[in-house]
Design an enzyme around this catalytic site. Structure first.
Site, PDB file in Angstrom:
ATOM      1  N   GLY A  54       0.862  -1.179   0.000  1.00 49.69           N
ATOM      2  CA  GLY A  54       0.000   0.000   0.000  1.00 49.69           C
ATOM      3  C   GLY A  54       0.902   1.234   0.000  1.00 49.69           C
ATOM      4  O   GLY A  54       1.851   1.330   0.786  1.00 49.69           O
ATOM      5  N   GLN A 203      -5.581  -8.732  -2.563  1.00 47.19           N
ATOM      6  CA  GLN A 203      -5.674  -7.697  -1.530  1.00 47.19           C
ATOM      7  C   GLN A 203      -7.116  -7.505  -1.062  1.00 47.19           C
ATOM      8  O   GLN A 203      -7.347  -6.933  -0.005  1.00 47.19           O
ATOM      9  CB  GLN A 203      -5.108  -6.366  -2.044  1.00 47.19           C
ATOM     10  CG  GLN A 203      -3.594  -6.307  -2.152  1.00 47.19           C
ATOM     11  CD  GLN A 203      -3.092  -6.729  -3.512  1.00 47.19           C
ATOM     12  OE1 GLN A 203      -3.761  -7.456  -4.249  1.00 47.19           O
ATOM     13  NE2 GLN A 203      -1.909  -6.272  -3.875  1.00 47.19           N
ATOM     14  N   ASP A 243      -1.672   4.744  -6.282  1.00 47.41           N
ATOM     15  CA  ASP A 243      -0.238   4.693  -5.963  1.00 47.41           C
ATOM     16  C   ASP A 243       0.519   5.895  -6.513  1.00 47.41           C
ATOM     17  O   ASP A 243       1.628   6.189  -6.087  1.00 47.41           O
ATOM     18  CB  ASP A 243       0.379   3.411  -6.511  1.00 47.41           C
ATOM     19  CG  ASP A 243      -0.149   2.216  -5.746  1.00 47.41           C
ATOM     20  OD1 ASP A 243      -1.291   1.800  -6.013  1.00 47.41           O
ATOM     21  OD2 ASP A 243       0.561   1.740  -4.846  1.00 47.41           O
TER      22      ASP A 243
HETATM   23  O1  MRU Z   1       0.596  -3.851  -4.646  1.00 51.62           O
HETATM   24  P1  MRU Z   1      -0.009  -3.134  -3.480  1.00 51.62           P
HETATM   25  O2  MRU Z   1      -0.826  -4.021  -2.602  1.00 51.62           O
HETATM   26  O3  MRU Z   1       1.024  -2.338  -2.714  1.00 51.62           O
HETATM   27  O4  MRU Z   1      -1.013  -2.088  -4.145  1.00 51.62           O
HETATM   28  C1  MRU Z   1      -1.799  -1.269  -3.332  1.00 51.62           C
HETATM   29  C2  MRU Z   1      -2.737  -0.427  -4.100  1.00 51.62           C
HETATM   30  O5  MRU Z   1      -2.794  -0.475  -5.300  1.00 51.62           O
HETATM   31  C3  MRU Z   1      -3.566   0.550  -3.333  1.00 51.62           C
HETATM   32  O6  MRU Z   1      -4.802   0.760  -3.958  1.00 51.62           O
HETATM   33  C4  MRU Z   1      -2.827   1.895  -3.278  1.00 51.62           C
HETATM   34  O7  MRU Z   1      -1.533   1.706  -2.779  1.00 51.62           O
HETATM   35  C5  MRU Z   1      -3.526   2.893  -2.430  1.00 51.62           C
HETATM   36  S1  MRU Z   1      -3.333   2.476  -0.717  1.00 51.62           S
HETATM   37  C6  MRU Z   1      -3.967   3.717   0.248  1.00 51.62           C
END
Ligand code: MRU
Length: 361
Positions: A54, A203, A243
């Site tokens: 995240g 997730q 992100d």
């Molecule tokens: O690969 P991840 O689990 O790190 O991806 C997370 C996401 O895509 C979330 O939607 C993003 O980081 C926003 S978290 C507040």
């Protein structure tokens, strides 16, 4: 976050102040296992292996990782190599670079013998700021959910679809996309959340777990169900995290987000993106320039569950695993930021962040 009545942050210094305590997210939702980061290398590995994940939490972990690196080597060379090691862990979430820059800026102004304590304090400040920003996002998003509730006559739950996990576990606390949902639920607005499974890392299981901890009604759906639900009028609005969001309002988020936005536009469902301001990358205008992480075929051809890892495909099957995609600004109804709600556009963002007018790409 509250787990069994006890409040935890997703990341915090250990009680002895010697290390960093994380929740190992690769063990969730089946086991709640806390991990301890004692070195730069352990911090970098926790990010790369997604024991923490995240965008905001990646940034917070990197900030503490720089502290741990400087504790071992506070020289200019040590600072530079720790910064580069952490920056190389994951390419897409810009919060990583933002947090590393924030720590490097303050520690490079002090003598080497004071750098470790300075980095520790700055990492703590970054964590506190993250929580405050998420609360503000929650307040701004709550108003949108309340409006949707009233527009539906206040007689039935508001159905919200979310993708990936942008909740407590993706941040230091509270979440971004889930913050308005938690506040709405706490305010007595009936909510039901459609939780996208989010293959290949699932997730959605983290989102479902969080929502269960908080008591918010929800239903997990496979990633391809969202369009069908929207066509049938079973989704009032979508809220996702991001992100990296560009100066023009293009939104990079977990793979599959774009398809949800396309379906939402076709079905007339509002599509909101929640973000704290460190997720804005003012140096990029066009989302197609954002580096997209490729996590390799292993996560696609095998699936990990409570009983371990299971193969899904015959040996030698070719698979591809882009971890993020870009939703063009034109498909985003509005951005929910810590400073308020704005259109996903340069003009919209500059109304909330006028100080960026000179420097934005
Ligand atoms: O690969 P991840 O689990 O790190 O991806 C997370 C996401 O895509 C979330 O939607 C993003 O980081 C926003 S978290 C507040």
């Amino acid at each position: 976050m509250r787990i069994d009545g006890v409040h935890h942050r997703s990341i915090a210094p250990t009680d002895d102040g010697e290390a960093v305590r994380i929740i190992d997210q690769t063990r969730l939702p089946h086991a709640l296992v806390f991990g301890r980061l004692e070195t730069l290398e352990e911090s970098a590995d926790a990010i790369a292996s997604m024991r923490v994940r995240g965008a905001p939490l990646i940034g917070a972990t990197a900030a503490y990782g720089l502290w741990l690196g400087l504790r071992a080597d506070p020289s200019d060379g040590g600072l530079g190599s720790a910064y580069e090691r952490l920056l190389a862990t994951r390419p897409t979430a810009v919060n990583l670079r933002w947090a590393l820059d924030a720590v490097r800026d303050v520690v490079s102004k002090v003598a080497p013998e004071r750098r470790s304590e300075t980095a520790f304090a700055e990492a703590g400040r970054i964590c506190d700021e993250d929580v405050a920003m998420n609360r503000a996002i929650g307040e701004h998003g709550l108003a949108l959910i309340r409006t949707a509730f009233e527009a539906a006559g206040g007689r039935r739950p508001v159905n919200i679809l979310t993708h990936c996990n942008a909740g407590w576990l993706a941040t230091v606390d509270f979440g971004t996309a889930l913050a308005p949902i938690y506040l709405a639920h706490d305010a007595g607005i009936p909510i039901h959340v459609w939780v996208d499974e989010t293959r290949p890392r699932n997730q959605g299981a983290l989102t479902a777990l969080e929502l269960r901890w908080h008591g918010v009604p929800h239903t997990v759906v496979v990633d391809n169900a969202g369009g069908h639900l929207m066509q049938r009028g079973e989704v009032d609005l979508c809220i996702v995290g991001t992100d990296r969001t560009t100066a023009e309002g293009d939104v990079c988020n977990k793979i599959g987000t774009y398809l949800k936005a396309v379906a939402a536009r076709d079905c007339g469902v509002p599509f909101y993106v929640a973000l704290p301001h460190p997720t804005l990358d003012w140096s990029v205008a066009d989302g197609r320039e954002i580096p997209i992480e490729d996590r390799g075929p292993g996560e696609v051809v095998r699936v990990v569950g409570a009983e371990g890892s299971v193969g899904l495909y015959p040996e030698g099957t070719v698979a591809s695993n882009p971890a993020f995609d870009v939703t063009p600004a034109r498909l985003v109804t509005a951005l929910i930021t810590d400073r308020g709600v704005c259109s996903a556009s340069r003009d919209g963002l500059l109304t909330l962040f006028p100080e960026r007018g000179e420097t934005a790409a």
